[in-house]
Write a protein that holds these residues in place. Sequence first.
Motif: not given
Length: 116
Positions: A11-19, A21-28, A43-52
Motif C-alpha cells: 500500500x505504501x508503494x502504491x500510495x507513493x506512485x498515486x501521489x 500522479x496526483x501531485x502532477x494533476x494538482x500542481x503540474x 488534463x488534470x482529471x485525466x492524470x487523476x484517473x491514474x492516481x485513483x
Amino acid sequence: MTAVIPPTVLPIVLLALSNVFMTFAWYGHLKFKATPLIVVILVSWGIAFFEYCLAVPANRIGHSVYSAAQLKTIQEIVTLTVFVGFSALYLKEAVTLNTVIGFAFIAVGAAFVFRG
C-alpha cells in the motif's frame, strides 16, 4: 503482485506512485500559466484517473493490515514527501526550514496514530 511485495509495504508503494500522479494533476499546471483553465482542468482529471487506479487498490489491500486512520496517515506523509520533492525538482522552489519544521510536526502527529 501482493505475493512479491508484503501487504504492509505494497500500500505504501502504491500510495507513493498515486501521489506522484496526483501531485502532477494538482500542481503540474503551475508551469503552464498561459494554458486555458478548462484545458488544465481536463488534463488534470485525466492524470487523476491514474492516481485513483493506484490509490483505491492501495487502500483496499492496505486495510487488511492497517486501520483506515493509519492508511490516511500514511497517505498524508507520502503526499508531503512527494510534494517536497516535486516542489524542489519540478517547480524549482526552495524547501525552507519552516517547511521542514512544519512537516516534522506533522510527522510527529502521525507517529501518535501508529502508537496503538
